[in-house]
Design an enzyme around this catalytic site. Sequence first.
Site, PDB file in Angstrom:
ATOM      1  CG  HIS A 414      -1.727   1.084   1.318  1.00 11.24           C
ATOM      2  ND1 HIS A 414      -2.706   1.439   1.091  1.00 11.24           N
ATOM      3  CD2 HIS A 414      -1.469   2.575   1.936  1.00 11.24           C
ATOM      4  CE1 HIS A 414      -3.270   2.225   1.116  1.00 11.24           C
ATOM      5  NE2 HIS A 414      -2.962   2.894   1.557  1.00 11.24           N
ATOM      6  CD  GLU A 415       1.736   3.615   3.914  1.00 13.20           C
ATOM      7  OE1 GLU A 415       1.914   4.961   3.777  1.00 13.20           O
ATOM      8  OE2 GLU A 415       0.102   3.550   4.154  1.00 13.20           O
ATOM      9  CG  HIS A 418      -0.150   6.135  -0.775  1.00 12.52           C
ATOM     10  ND1 HIS A 418      -0.212   6.510  -1.518  1.00 12.52           N
ATOM     11  CD2 HIS A 418       0.411   5.952   0.295  1.00 12.52           C
ATOM     12  CE1 HIS A 418      -1.895   6.292  -0.637  1.00 12.52           C
ATOM     13  NE2 HIS A 418      -1.237   5.582   0.298  1.00 12.52           N
ATOM     14  CG  HIS A 421       0.466   8.741  -7.085  1.00 13.81           C
ATOM     15  ND1 HIS A 421      -0.711   8.522  -6.317  1.00 13.81           N
ATOM     16  CD2 HIS A 421       0.472   8.953  -8.026  1.00 13.81           C
ATOM     17  CE1 HIS A 421      -1.588   9.660  -7.048  1.00 13.81           C
ATOM     18  NE2 HIS A 421      -0.940  10.322  -8.256  1.00 13.81           N
TER      19      HIS A 421
HETATM   20 ZN   LIG Z   1      -2.746   5.522   1.787  1.00 17.46          ZN
END
Ligand SMILES: [Zn+2]
Length: 628
Positions: A414-415, A418, A421
């Site tokens: 998940h992190e 980020h 991105h």
């Molecule tokens: Zn998040």
Amino acid sequence: MTFRVSTGVAAIAALLMLSSMSVAAEAPAAADQQYVWDLTDLYQTPEAWTAEHAKIKGAADKLKQYKGTLGKSADSMFKALDAISHVNKETQRLYVYAGLKADEDLTNSPAQERRQLGQALFTEFSENTAWLAPEILSIGEKKVNAFLKANKQLSARFDFFLHDTLRAEPHTLGAEAEGVIAAGGNVAQQPDTVRGQLAHSDLPSPTVTLSDGTTVKLTDQAYTKYRQVENRADRKKVFDAFWGAYQNYKNTFGANLTTQVMLAEFNAKVRKFPNALSAATFSDNMPEGVYRTLVKEANEGLPVLHRYLKLRKQMLGIKDDLGYEDLYPTMFKQDQKLKFSVADSERIAIDALQPYGEEYLSLLKKGFAGHWMHAYPGEHKASGAYMNGSAYDVHPYLLLNHNDDYEALTTLAHEWGHAVHTLLTHDAQPFEKSNYSTFTAETASIGNEMLLNDYMVEHAKTKNEKLYYLGQGLEAIRTTFFRQVMFAEFQLAIHEEMEAGRPLSGDRMTSIYCDLVRKYYGEAQGITKINPTYCAEWEYIPHFFYGFYVWQYATSMAGAAQLTDDILKNGAPARDRFIALLKAGGSDYPYNLYKKAGIDMATPEPYRKLVARMTHILDEIDELQKQN
Ligand SMILES: [Zn+2]
């Protein structure tokens, strides 16, 4: 971070970190030096930070000199905005270092003081540029557009910021009124503080004795741990005591949340918004219809959630009614704990994210090779997990508390979603357009969670392991989608009560919340029986004090469901649309960016894709169960 210079310090601090909603790791392990971040990429030494801080503080003080110069010419406007942007960018870099250093060791006083200095610099920057938006508004659209045409640098970097500032014109008041509202800023922070004090200081944590003789003091952390226990009588005991304690304070929690709702309504009214929801969706320019479509579609999808609950009841061997206390124990127990070191997690993430293609994967590998991550728990280290990508000229940093379980692997994926991105955005966009919205941010990270979950299901070594991952996939949709939409529906309902002139109270809120829990968990369909004491849960949710916030997770998850589905079915063209969405950063509003990626968030489609994903997981579980 956008070039939103009027943003308050607290909001900036919150936006800086895209933290996961997952719970902090429990057992601290020794920090592994290989997985400790290297902050010298930001500043060589704390002394270098201090010297740079003094320099930028000096530059921030000088920004006032640009007041009144923006309307002179296109070049003059560019010069002023460029100077302001530079201070903003360097202030963020200073704050990243201060924050990361402070989170490494929360007892390190110099680091905590540095963080305060960083916050103070943000405030100073905001104060020294408070005149900026009013000045742009007074210059007006026509002249701003002419300047944008005349100066290429100005339009390349500042067009979105300028148009966005002008968009706020109908909701911006005169200087005197804006000053009054700004002066009341501290008061507006109080309900959140009051809730924190009440929940964590004044409310006595109850103590329960479990069937094995253990005595547990039910703090919030202990509740999170013990709501999962296998023994059902113990779970009931935990729920009765914990929510019973909250029920005792419902009047104060209710009055306090009413104040929060009043503040949002006040703000909407004085800024000439038709209601609080439309005020809340303004900054992202999200059509209000997206909120309502989300709620409607989640309701349409409830039969699928109910199908999951029936399966849960069966798997937990519950003979009478399923209760609210039966949601957290795992349905598919493993004989051996599934373990993933950070190195394992990185390897798995690279494999699982293959559908994103080479460009994405090469950035992910570059990130894993750098010392960007503080991965393992440690004494005095901050809890939770986040990615901080605000040092535009450097690279993202990640804080995890990896405890080697599947949740830790999911959080890592998940992190890093980020982080990649951020890398794609920073490569493609100038600083001024690098701050992407939470809506696109969480799509990038939740998409990773979905691909990871699919991968784990596919590569499971045993049937039981496969079932475990499928069960985790269901829980992700329940907690990130249905539960968040239930919160969103509650928030909208209490605002609409006030807008309709009806009084709010703790009792009224409990009754609204109870109706929603019963609806979502299917009491009328005979799926569950909800103990009314547990309807105190709304008192426990801090997010109701962050404005209309939780719906961003649910909406993003639907976006991620449609995007990943599209990539897996259609390959390269869909993948390219996804990468383009990530590269676009904050150069446009999330609704428009989604549209360019082929998704209309105001239509039912993305939400139905997510519910279809849940149906698919349930079908897979049924299929596996039949193979006995
Ligand atoms: Zn998040």
